[in-house]
Design an enzyme around this catalytic site. Structure first.
Site, mmCIF file in Angstrom:
data_model
loop_
_atom_site.group_PDB
_atom_site.id
_atom_site.type_symbol
_atom_site.label_atom_id
_atom_site.label_comp_id
_atom_site.label_asym_id
_atom_site.label_seq_id
_atom_site.Cartn_x
_atom_site.Cartn_y
_atom_site.Cartn_z
ATOM 1 N N GLY A 88 10.433 -0.792 34.117
ATOM 2 C CA GLY A 88 10.055 0.091 35.220
ATOM 3 C C GLY A 88 8.744 0.792 34.949
ATOM 4 O O GLY A 88 8.595 1.988 35.190
ATOM 5 N N ASP A 100 14.084 -8.587 38.566
ATOM 6 C CA ASP A 100 15.162 -7.962 39.325
ATOM 7 C C ASP A 100 16.222 -7.522 38.323
ATOM 8 O O ASP A 100 17.049 -8.322 37.889
ATOM 9 C CB ASP A 100 15.754 -8.945 40.335
ATOM 10 C CG ASP A 100 16.964 -8.373 41.066
ATOM 11 O OD1 ASP A 100 17.251 -7.167 40.901
ATOM 12 O OD2 ASP A 100 17.631 -9.130 41.796
ATOM 13 N N SER A 107 18.687 11.479 32.031
ATOM 14 C CA SER A 107 18.367 12.455 33.074
ATOM 15 C C SER A 107 19.164 13.730 32.850
ATOM 16 O O SER A 107 20.240 13.706 32.227
ATOM 17 C CB SER A 107 18.709 11.883 34.455
ATOM 18 O OG SER A 107 18.598 12.868 35.465
ATOM 19 N N SER A 164 20.739 14.764 35.043
ATOM 20 C CA SER A 164 21.925 14.397 35.825
ATOM 21 C C SER A 164 23.070 13.889 34.958
ATOM 22 O O SER A 164 24.188 13.722 35.457
ATOM 23 C CB SER A 164 21.568 13.337 36.866
ATOM 24 O OG SER A 164 20.655 13.846 37.813
ATOM 25 N N TYR A 186 24.777 7.665 40.521
ATOM 26 C CA TYR A 186 23.640 7.824 39.608
ATOM 27 C C TYR A 186 24.021 8.646 38.380
ATOM 28 O O TYR A 186 23.711 8.265 37.244
ATOM 29 C CB TYR A 186 22.492 8.486 40.359
ATOM 30 C CG TYR A 186 21.252 8.759 39.547
ATOM 31 C CD1 TYR A 186 20.365 7.741 39.221
ATOM 32 C CD2 TYR A 186 20.952 10.057 39.117
ATOM 33 C CE1 TYR A 186 19.218 7.995 38.491
ATOM 34 C CE2 TYR A 186 19.806 10.324 38.390
ATOM 35 C CZ TYR A 186 18.941 9.292 38.077
ATOM 36 O OH TYR A 186 17.800 9.553 37.355
ATOM 37 N N LYS A 239 23.867 7.740 34.195
ATOM 38 C CA LYS A 239 23.067 8.451 33.205
ATOM 39 C C LYS A 239 23.934 8.974 32.065
ATOM 40 O O LYS A 239 23.495 9.015 30.908
ATOM 41 C CB LYS A 239 22.278 9.577 33.870
ATOM 42 C CG LYS A 239 21.174 9.059 34.805
ATOM 43 C CD LYS A 239 20.219 8.117 34.081
ATOM 44 C CE LYS A 239 19.097 7.616 34.968
ATOM 45 N NZ LYS A 239 18.145 6.743 34.249
ATOM 46 N N ILE A 265 11.685 15.649 38.472
ATOM 47 C CA ILE A 265 10.308 15.198 38.320
ATOM 48 C C ILE A 265 9.824 14.642 39.658
ATOM 49 O O ILE A 265 10.564 13.953 40.362
ATOM 50 C CB ILE A 265 10.202 14.101 37.234
ATOM 51 C CG1 ILE A 265 10.898 14.551 35.936
ATOM 52 C CG2 ILE A 265 8.738 13.753 36.967
ATOM 53 C CD1 ILE A 265 10.329 15.790 35.293
#
Length: 254
Positions: free
Chosen positions: A13, A64, A144, A146, A157, A161, A190
């Site tokens: 990424g 992918d 994260s 999170s 999500y 994490k 962020i």
């Protein structure tokens, strides 16, 4: 100043956001880089063009990462390109905001595969390369805040994490005997494309800014210094650690 000359770094990424910032931070300090990206060819090209100005080798591979077998092929391509990999940054991730009761099996599985499963198998392959070449490598997983706090529209999500941190703890144990240090970096809120739509609500953005003790949301560039330390040879003893970089958001309950 941290020195990465002669190091080969793989960043998933790496065409935008935090991944882009870390990739260019490594290149600026002398590392050759190879980034994965999902779709935006022009952005990936811009990263390579910028990195080349630092006199390093820069490569891109379109992947992918919701397909674990394609993720494995990406890792093998990175090894084929560099021969030896010294640094891995598991950064790629997605967060399609959605109501808990509307999350389908397909959506959950896609988020899980990109955010966790792809990194599991990429890390497995890259770590094996480090061991075979007797490299005291560095692996950084981008988790994260999170992982520690809930999100009404992020139930899928936040799950990934937390899982990423559990994976990090275990492989830090597995790889420590080989001199490979593994940590996770936990960004707070962020300003990236992942939350661009959510933060377009000015009231929500102002609230999130107040939650930090530094009075602002983070930028991808704020993640570079902590990431580079954890990835550097200057880090000789930090492993299995979750480094929270959130501008003091988690501690501020007022």
């Amino acid at each position: 100043m941290l020195d990465f000359k002669g190091k080969n770094a793989v960043i998933t990424g790496g065409s935008r956001g935090i991944g882009r910032a870390i990739a260019l931070g490594l290149a600026k300090q002398g590392a050759n880089i190879l980034i994965s990206y999902a779709s935006h060819d022009s952005e990936a090209d811009e990263v390579l063009e910028t990195a080349s100005k630092y006199g390093v080798k820069a490569h891109k591979v379109k992947v992918d990462q919701s397909d674990p077998y394609e993720s494995i092929r990406f890792a093998e391509k990175a090894i084929e390109t560099f021969g030896k990999v010294h640094i891995l940054v598991d950064n790629a991730g997605i967060c399609p905001f959605e109501d808990f009761f509307r999350i389908s099996v397909d959506l959950f599985e896609k988020v899980w595969k990109v955010n966790v499963e792809s990194h599991y198998f990429i890390t497995q392959r890259i770590a094996k390369n480090m061991i075979e070449n007797k490299i005291n490598g560095r692996i950084l997983l981008i988790s994260s805040i999170s992982a520690h706090v809930g999100g009404e529209f992020q139930t899928h999500y936040t799950t990934t994490k937390s899982a990423l941190n559990g994976f990090m703890h275990s492989i830090a144990i597995v790889l420590g005997k080989y001199g490979i240090l593994v940590n996770s970096l936990e960004p707070g809120t962020i300003l990236t494309d992942i939350n661009k739509e959510d933060l377009s609500n000015q009231e929500k953005r102002a609230y999130m800014e107040r939650r930090t003790v530094v009075g602002r949301l983070g930028l991808p560039e704020d993640m570079v210094a902590p990431a580079l330390f954890l990835l550097s040879d200057d880090n000789t003893y930090v492993t299995g650690t979750e480094l929270l970089a959130d501008g003091g958001m988690l501690i501020n309950l007022q």
